[in-house]
Write a protein that holds these residues in place. Sequence first.
Motif, PDB file in Angstrom:
ATOM      1  N   LEU A 341       0.847  -1.190   0.000  1.00  0.00           N
ATOM      2  CA  LEU A 341       0.000   0.000   0.000  1.00  0.00           C
ATOM      3  C   LEU A 341       0.883   1.242   0.000  1.00  0.00           C
ATOM      4  CD1 LEU A 341      -2.606  -1.055   2.725  1.00  0.00           C
ATOM      5  CD2 LEU A 341      -2.796  -1.318   0.236  1.00  0.00           C
ATOM      6  N   ASN A 342       0.569   2.197  -0.868  1.00  0.00           N
ATOM      7  CA  ASN A 342       1.351   3.431  -0.960  1.00  0.00           C
ATOM      8  C   ASN A 342       0.432   4.642  -0.938  1.00  0.00           C
ATOM      9  OD1 ASN A 342       2.405   5.640  -3.186  1.00  0.00           O
ATOM     10  ND2 ASN A 342       4.034   4.941  -1.821  1.00  0.00           N
ATOM     11  N   MET A 343       0.870   5.675  -0.219  1.00  0.00           N
ATOM     12  CA  MET A 343       0.171   6.957  -0.213  1.00  0.00           C
ATOM     13  C   MET A 343       1.216   8.058  -0.250  1.00  0.00           C
ATOM     14  SD  MET A 343      -2.652   8.650  -0.209  1.00  0.00           S
ATOM     15  CE  MET A 343      -3.883   7.413   0.244  1.00  0.00           C
ATOM     16  N   GLN A 344       0.985   9.051  -1.093  1.00  0.00           N
ATOM     17  CA  GLN A 344       1.910  10.176  -1.160  1.00  0.00           C
ATOM     18  C   GLN A 344       1.173  11.461  -1.462  1.00  0.00           C
ATOM     19  OE1 GLN A 344       4.358  10.124  -5.025  1.00  0.00           O
ATOM     20  NE2 GLN A 344       3.943   7.939  -4.692  1.00  0.00           N
ATOM     21  N   ALA A 345       1.812  12.562  -1.106  1.00  0.00           N
ATOM     22  CA  ALA A 345       1.215  13.877  -1.308  1.00  0.00           C
ATOM     23  C   ALA A 345       2.325  14.908  -1.419  1.00  0.00           C
ATOM     24  CB  ALA A 345       0.268  14.223  -0.154  1.00  0.00           C
ATOM     25  N   GLY A 346       2.022  16.017  -2.061  1.00  0.00           N
ATOM     26  CA  GLY A 346       3.008  17.081  -2.187  1.00  0.00           C
ATOM     27  C   GLY A 346       2.361  18.395  -2.555  1.00  0.00           C
ATOM     28  N   THR A 347       3.093  19.473  -2.326  1.00  0.00           N
ATOM     29  CA  THR A 347       2.605  20.802  -2.697  1.00  0.00           C
ATOM     30  C   THR A 347       3.796  21.718  -2.931  1.00  0.00           C
ATOM     31  OG1 THR A 347       1.049  22.564  -2.104  1.00  0.00           O
ATOM     32  CG2 THR A 347       2.480  21.736  -0.348  1.00  0.00           C
ATOM     33  N   VAL A 348       3.565  22.786  -3.689  1.00  0.00           N
ATOM     34  CA  VAL A 348       4.584  23.791  -3.960  1.00  0.00           C
ATOM     35  C   VAL A 348       4.018  25.150  -3.585  1.00  0.00           C
ATOM     36  CG1 VAL A 348       6.046  24.896  -5.686  1.00  0.00           C
ATOM     37  CG2 VAL A 348       5.578  22.445  -5.845  1.00  0.00           C
ATOM     38  N   LEU A 349       4.781  25.885  -2.784  1.00  0.00           N
ATOM     39  CA  LEU A 349       4.414  27.242  -2.394  1.00  0.00           C
ATOM     40  C   LEU A 349       5.331  28.223  -3.112  1.00  0.00           C
ATOM     41  CD1 LEU A 349       4.154  26.604   1.467  1.00  0.00           C
ATOM     42  CD2 LEU A 349       2.314  26.460  -0.235  1.00  0.00           C
ATOM     43  N   GLY A 350       4.761  29.316  -3.640  1.00  0.00           N
ATOM     44  CA  GLY A 350       5.577  30.327  -4.296  1.00  0.00           C
ATOM     45  C   GLY A 350       5.585  30.180  -5.802  1.00  0.00           C
ATOM     46  N   ASN A 351       6.664  30.669  -6.440  1.00  0.00           N
ATOM     47  CA  ASN A 351       6.798  30.604  -7.896  1.00  0.00           C
ATOM     48  C   ASN A 351       6.923  29.162  -8.351  1.00  0.00           C
ATOM     49  OD1 ASN A 351       9.183  33.255  -7.457  1.00  0.00           O
ATOM     50  ND2 ASN A 351       6.986  33.481  -7.769  1.00  0.00           N
ATOM     51  N   LEU A 352       6.181  28.808  -9.388  1.00  0.00           N
ATOM     52  CA  LEU A 352       6.238  27.435  -9.890  1.00  0.00           C
ATOM     53  C   LEU A 352       6.339  27.435 -11.409  1.00  0.00           C
ATOM     54  CD1 LEU A 352       6.179  24.411  -9.457  1.00  0.00           C
ATOM     55  CD2 LEU A 352       3.675  24.498  -9.440  1.00  0.00           C
ATOM     56  N   PRO A 353       7.558  27.284 -11.965  1.00  0.00           N
ATOM     57  CA  PRO A 353       7.676  27.129 -13.419  1.00  0.00           C
ATOM     58  C   PRO A 353       6.885  25.911 -13.863  1.00  0.00           C
ATOM     59  CG  PRO A 353       9.822  27.475 -12.392  1.00  0.00           C
ATOM     60  CD  PRO A 353       8.853  27.231 -11.282  1.00  0.00           C
ATOM     61  N   PRO A 354       6.250  25.959 -15.015  1.00  0.00           N
ATOM     62  CA  PRO A 354       5.379  24.850 -15.415  1.00  0.00           C
ATOM     63  C   PRO A 354       6.097  23.513 -15.530  1.00  0.00           C
ATOM     64  CG  PRO A 354       5.708  26.420 -17.222  1.00  0.00           C
ATOM     65  CD  PRO A 354       6.219  27.065 -15.997  1.00  0.00           C
ATOM     66  N   TYR A 355       7.384  23.505 -15.909  1.00  0.00           N
ATOM     67  CA  TYR A 355       8.100  22.248 -16.059  1.00  0.00           C
ATOM     68  C   TYR A 355       8.452  21.622 -14.700  1.00  0.00           C
ATOM     69  CZ  TYR A 355      11.784  25.745 -15.580  1.00  0.00           C
ATOM     70  OH  TYR A 355      12.539  26.810 -15.147  1.00  0.00           O
ATOM     71  N   GLU A 356       8.257  22.366 -13.596  1.00  0.00           N
ATOM     72  CA  GLU A 356       8.530  21.841 -12.256  1.00  0.00           C
ATOM     73  C   GLU A 356       7.265  21.338 -11.562  1.00  0.00           C
ATOM     74  OE1 GLU A 356      11.472  21.515 -10.281  1.00  0.00           O
ATOM     75  OE2 GLU A 356      12.352  21.650 -12.279  1.00  0.00           O
ATOM     76  N   ALA A 357       6.139  21.360 -12.243  1.00  0.00           N
ATOM     77  CA  ALA A 357       4.891  20.882 -11.644  1.00  0.00           C
ATOM     78  C   ALA A 357       4.944  19.376 -11.419  1.00  0.00           C
ATOM     79  CB  ALA A 357       3.713  21.242 -12.553  1.00  0.00           C
ATOM     80  N   PHE A 358       4.114  18.887 -10.506  1.00  0.00           N
ATOM     81  CA  PHE A 358       4.003  17.440 -10.278  1.00  0.00           C
ATOM     82  C   PHE A 358       3.323  16.789 -11.482  1.00  0.00           C
ATOM     83  CE2 PHE A 358       3.951  19.048  -5.825  1.00  0.00           C
ATOM     84  CZ  PHE A 358       5.103  18.399  -5.386  1.00  0.00           C
ATOM     85  N   ARG A 359       3.826  15.643 -11.891  1.00  0.00           N
ATOM     86  CA  ARG A 359       3.286  14.927 -13.045  1.00  0.00           C
ATOM     87  C   ARG A 359       2.365  13.805 -12.567  1.00  0.00           C
ATOM     88  NH1 ARG A 359       9.072  14.014 -16.189  1.00  0.00           N
ATOM     89  NH2 ARG A 359       9.687  16.221 -16.313  1.00  0.00           N
ATOM     90  N   LEU A 360       1.110  13.905 -12.886  1.00  0.00           N
ATOM     91  CA  LEU A 360       0.160  12.852 -12.542  1.00  0.00           C
ATOM     92  C   LEU A 360      -0.135  12.031 -13.781  1.00  0.00           C
ATOM     93  CD1 LEU A 360      -2.350  14.600 -10.109  1.00  0.00           C
ATOM     94  CD2 LEU A 360      -0.099  13.610  -9.679  1.00  0.00           C
TER      95      LEU A 360
END
Length: 435
Positions: A341-360
């Motif tokens: 079983l796996n669970m994960q989460a993440g977030t980015v605060l501040g400036n976020l270049p589009p290539y640094e976004a999380f990939r779902l």
Amino acid sequence: SATAPAVAPAPVAAPEEKSDEAFDGKVIEEVKFSFVDKDGNPVKPHIRGYILERESRYIRPNAVFKLANLVDDCKALYRLNLFDDVRADIVQKGASPDKISVLWTVQEGQSASVSGSAGASAAGMYGSLTVAEKNVLGKNQHLQGEIRLGPEDLMVDVSVEDRNLAHPKSSQEHWSINPDAPRLAARVFANHKKYQSPHFMDVNAGASDPSCVIYLKNTGFGGLLKHVNDPWSVIFGASAQRIVLTDSNGNVTALDSRNSPVSFTKDGVDDLIIAEVGAVRDTRDLHHRSGSLISAKLEQSLPVGKGRILFNRIKADATLFSPVSVVPVQSYASNGQTLVLNMQAGTVLGNLPPYEAFRLGGSDSVRGFSEAALASARSYVQGSAEYHLPVHEHVGLTAFVDAASDLGSSKSVYGDPGGVRGRPGKGAAAGVGIQ
């Protein structure tokens, strides 16, 4: 005397001789190590003595002997990945019925290696060379260097691991080794690579439409330092990158075919300076059938260079491994029925270049979807469940269910690469595979 079996990649079986178990409860008066070559002739060891003493947690002078402890120490010595064979002879000590000696016989393996590969593709020639030494100066220190070269890639990676931070400086200080002594691993790297960013690919057109293709040219260097004190590891790192975004013709661009921004600056060139700290707790067993793997990482970019990008990225990941018995099939020591079983989460605060976004979406997210096909997210949650069923000692079937959501955060990513491409922001998939 009695002899414990040679250690092999499979878990060590208990000795078959009945007399072995008869030694349980006796006091270990003496422990000795001897080294032989593949023909059984005595040789001078390369490994330092304190390494063997440290890994032998239970079989020590004045300890009470247990056969199960001998097997555990055999496994620990084999896991050093330095020996081709490890055996233990148990000898009655003189006329005393309650005292024994344990005599280890060790055959060291080849510690240095060189490997390489080369080939050709439509893009051109590529190749790699790896040089490694896993027992530097006999101290169980690992050193590895790797070079990879391709038409658009150049990567140099050097790593070193020191597992002996807390050993005594005096070679005369026997049996005072802390078996839980911390280890230190360091890695430095430099790279120049070009790759197609999945954030800017259209699901319908993809690479077949050159106007939809955005490449990232990433040139950078960095390093990681890991301090390990089982089951915990703490990781510190830093990296610096210059990222150049180009279209399929190699022209630097800040906009995609929809006139949506692909870089944080207006000229298509960004600088990223990132410091990171993370922690990992790993209690998995040798074959990953029980235990857990929990990690958390914090990354902080520094507003230096082109774009002065400032963001804080947080990510947490937890995986639980549990042996189960769902169907009546044979299980193997290294391959049994397991629920993961796996669970994960993440977030980015501040400036976020589009290539640094999380990939779902993709093999590391929701399988059955291409990379980033579900979302390019600022925040996300993701979970999966897997059932492993063995069909052979080294082969098994896997059934899985994956799901992920961007929590409605994709629209807050600079340029909204997922939103303008109609990505749903969430999704789930189920399937089977061979492992």
